[in-house]
Design a protein around this motif. Structure first.
Motif, PDB file in Angstrom:
ATOM      1  N   VAL A  93      12.768  18.825 -22.439  1.00 56.59           N
ATOM      2  CA  VAL A  93      11.368  19.224 -22.323  1.00 56.59           C
ATOM      3  C   VAL A  93      11.258  20.692 -22.684  1.00 56.59           C
ATOM      4  N   LEU A  94      10.374  21.001 -23.614  1.00 57.40           N
ATOM      5  CA  LEU A  94      10.216  22.354 -24.117  1.00 57.40           C
ATOM      6  C   LEU A  94       8.889  22.935 -23.654  1.00 57.40           C
ATOM      7  N   PRO A  95       8.778  24.244 -23.614  1.00 60.50           N
ATOM      8  CA  PRO A  95       7.515  24.859 -23.176  1.00 60.50           C
ATOM      9  C   PRO A  95       6.396  24.629 -24.181  1.00 60.50           C
ATOM     10  N   ARG A  96       5.196  24.885 -23.716  1.00 63.45           N
ATOM     11  CA  ARG A  96       4.032  24.746 -24.589  1.00 63.45           C
ATOM     12  C   ARG A  96       4.051  25.816 -25.670  1.00 63.45           C
ATOM     13  N   LEU A 113      19.425  27.210 -25.947  1.00 59.39           N
ATOM     14  CA  LEU A 113      18.665  27.914 -26.982  1.00 59.39           C
ATOM     15  C   LEU A 113      18.100  26.924 -28.001  1.00 59.39           C
ATOM     16  N   VAL A 114      16.791  27.033 -28.233  1.00 55.92           N
ATOM     17  CA  VAL A 114      16.106  26.223 -29.233  1.00 55.92           C
ATOM     18  C   VAL A 114      15.320  27.165 -30.137  1.00 55.92           C
ATOM     19  N   ALA A 115      15.418  26.949 -31.444  1.00 58.65           N
ATOM     20  CA  ALA A 115      14.676  27.755 -32.418  1.00 58.65           C
ATOM     21  C   ALA A 115      13.746  26.844 -33.210  1.00 58.65           C
ATOM     22  N   ALA A 116      12.605  27.376 -33.600  1.00 56.25           N
ATOM     23  CA  ALA A 116      11.633  26.586 -34.356  1.00 56.25           C
ATOM     24  C   ALA A 116      10.933  27.466 -35.378  1.00 56.25           C
ATOM     25  N   ALA A 125      10.200  31.033 -33.752  1.00 59.70           N
ATOM     26  CA  ALA A 125       9.931  30.975 -32.317  1.00 59.70           C
ATOM     27  C   ALA A 125      11.210  30.556 -31.592  1.00 59.70           C
ATOM     28  N   LEU A 126      11.472  31.157 -30.430  1.00 59.57           N
ATOM     29  CA  LEU A 126      12.674  30.882 -29.651  1.00 59.57           C
ATOM     30  C   LEU A 126      12.289  30.504 -28.227  1.00 59.57           C
ATOM     31  N   ALA A 148      11.922  26.758 -19.882  1.00 55.62           N
ATOM     32  CA  ALA A 148      11.250  28.036 -19.684  1.00 55.62           C
ATOM     33  C   ALA A 148       9.740  27.855 -19.713  1.00 55.62           C
ATOM     34  N   ALA A 149       9.017  28.899 -19.331  1.00 57.98           N
ATOM     35  CA  ALA A 149       7.561  28.805 -19.247  1.00 57.98           C
ATOM     36  C   ALA A 149       6.882  28.927 -20.601  1.00 57.98           C
ATOM     37  N   SER A 150       7.529  29.596 -21.551  1.00 57.72           N
ATOM     38  CA  SER A 150       6.862  29.828 -22.836  1.00 57.72           C
ATOM     39  C   SER A 150       7.876  30.082 -23.936  1.00 57.72           C
ATOM     40  N   TRP A 151       7.362  30.040 -25.160  1.00 61.18           N
ATOM     41  CA  TRP A 151       8.151  30.392 -26.338  1.00 61.18           C
ATOM     42  C   TRP A 151       8.068  31.891 -26.573  1.00 61.18           C
ATOM     43  N   VAL A 152       9.055  32.417 -27.264  1.00 57.70           N
ATOM     44  CA  VAL A 152       9.028  33.801 -27.728  1.00 57.70           C
ATOM     45  C   VAL A 152       8.840  33.751 -29.239  1.00 57.70           C
ATOM     46  N   VAL A 153       7.685  34.191 -29.713  1.00 59.46           N
ATOM     47  CA  VAL A 153       7.390  34.177 -31.143  1.00 59.46           C
ATOM     48  C   VAL A 153       7.764  35.529 -31.728  1.00 59.46           C
ATOM     49  N   ILE A 154       8.596  35.501 -32.756  1.00 62.56           N
ATOM     50  CA  ILE A 154       9.138  36.723 -33.347  1.00 62.56           C
ATOM     51  C   ILE A 154       8.231  37.215 -34.469  1.00 62.56           C
TER      52      ILE A 154
END
Length: 285
Positions: free
Chosen positions: A18-21, A40-43, A54-55, A60-66
């Motif tokens: 299950v991944l964050p929104r 670790l998941v990358a998209a 995005a990582l 986790a609660a959210s994605w980190v968009v680079i």
């Protein structure tokens, strides 16, 4: 519809992760997702030239968009030998993406981006499709020339003119990354016991077992001859263009239809390869 993402097995339909929104972009704009490790998941998210990396950590609660200039316009990416590699749309530029961890939050962060291979011009007409994949311990870039398809510049937007039919054959060129000399080396073969399956965001090299060699010979590239490879935003192509499985023979340097059965995407979703089997890179079924 709420942006939540769940990773499931396409064969058993059981939930695996299950991944964050993905709140920074619409759900349909996720182009490719790579599970680098259990933590670790990358998209690649976004559309057109605004694609970003995005990582996230599963759960986790959210994605980190680079937001990084080098990571815009990504064509493909792959996890290879413990590192994330990305292919930029600028003439085959290969990037190495180093990912660290925020000491305070534990979220994944971008450590650095290195250009391993600078892009160079090509002799294909128009802009070729490019795929990045691992094969037998090497990093490959596959370039696809589809003469039935070409880009059109209309005003401030890029459109796509798509030819209906297979009157002009698709051709491929395969390159291997030479990390020492920082260059792409063109290959004349992908291996007598290897076949490549390529498609936007879902490519893979597969070893042909001895028991299958009477039915499937190696040194070939399987691809979906989808005239709408760049036309999914057009309602006409989603409803009317058919898809055929074709194969390109690296020895004969020509392509032909492999399966004559037409396929149409479900509700406009792109056609994609699905791979089954516990042994990575092996054709089991």
């Amino acid at each position: 519809m709420d942006g939540a993402c769940t990773l499931v097995s396409p064969f058993s339909m059981s939930t695996t992760m299950v991944l964050p929104r993905l709140s920074t972009a619409e759900p349909f704009s996720m182009r490719k997702l790579v599970v680098c490790s259990p933590n670790l998941v990358a998209a690649v998210v976004g559309a057109g030239w605004t694609r970003k990396l995005a990582l996230c950590r599963p759960g986790a609660a959210s994605w980190v968009v680079i937001a990084h200039d080098q990571l815009k316009s990504l064509e493909d990416m792959v996890w290879f030998r413990g590192r994330l590699y990305a292919l930029h749309g600028d003439y085959g530029r290969l990037l190495s993406v180093s990912i660290g961890e925020d000491r305070d939050t534990g979220e994944p962060t971008l450590s650095r981006v290195d250009i391993l291979i600078e892009g160079s011009g090509w002799d294909f007409a128009g802009s070729p499709l490019q795929y990045l994949l691992e094969s037998d311990g090497a990093l490959l870039m596959v370039r696809r020339e589809d003469p039935n398809m070409q880009d059109l510049f209309i005003g401030e937007d890029f459109g796509c003119y798509v030819g209906l039919g297979l009157e002009r054959a698709t051709r491929f060129k395969v390159f291997q990354a030479d990390m020492v000399r920082s260059r792409w080396m063109e290959l004349s073969s992908v291996g007598e016991d290897r076949v490549l399956f390529v498609q936007g965001w879902c490519s893979r090299a597969v070893r042909v077992p001895d028991r299958c060699k009477d039915h499937v010979t190696g040194d070939r590239i399987f691809f979906v001859n989808d005239a709408a490879a760049r036309g999914y935003n057009c309602l006409y192509y989603r409803k009317n263009v058919s898809f055929y499985c074709s194969v390109y023979d690296m020895r004969k340097r020509r392509s032909h239809m492999y399966l004559g059965t037409k396929v149409r995407p479900l509700k406009g979703f792109p056609v994609a390869w699905l791979f089954r089997g516990s042994e990575p890179g092996c054709m089991n079924n």
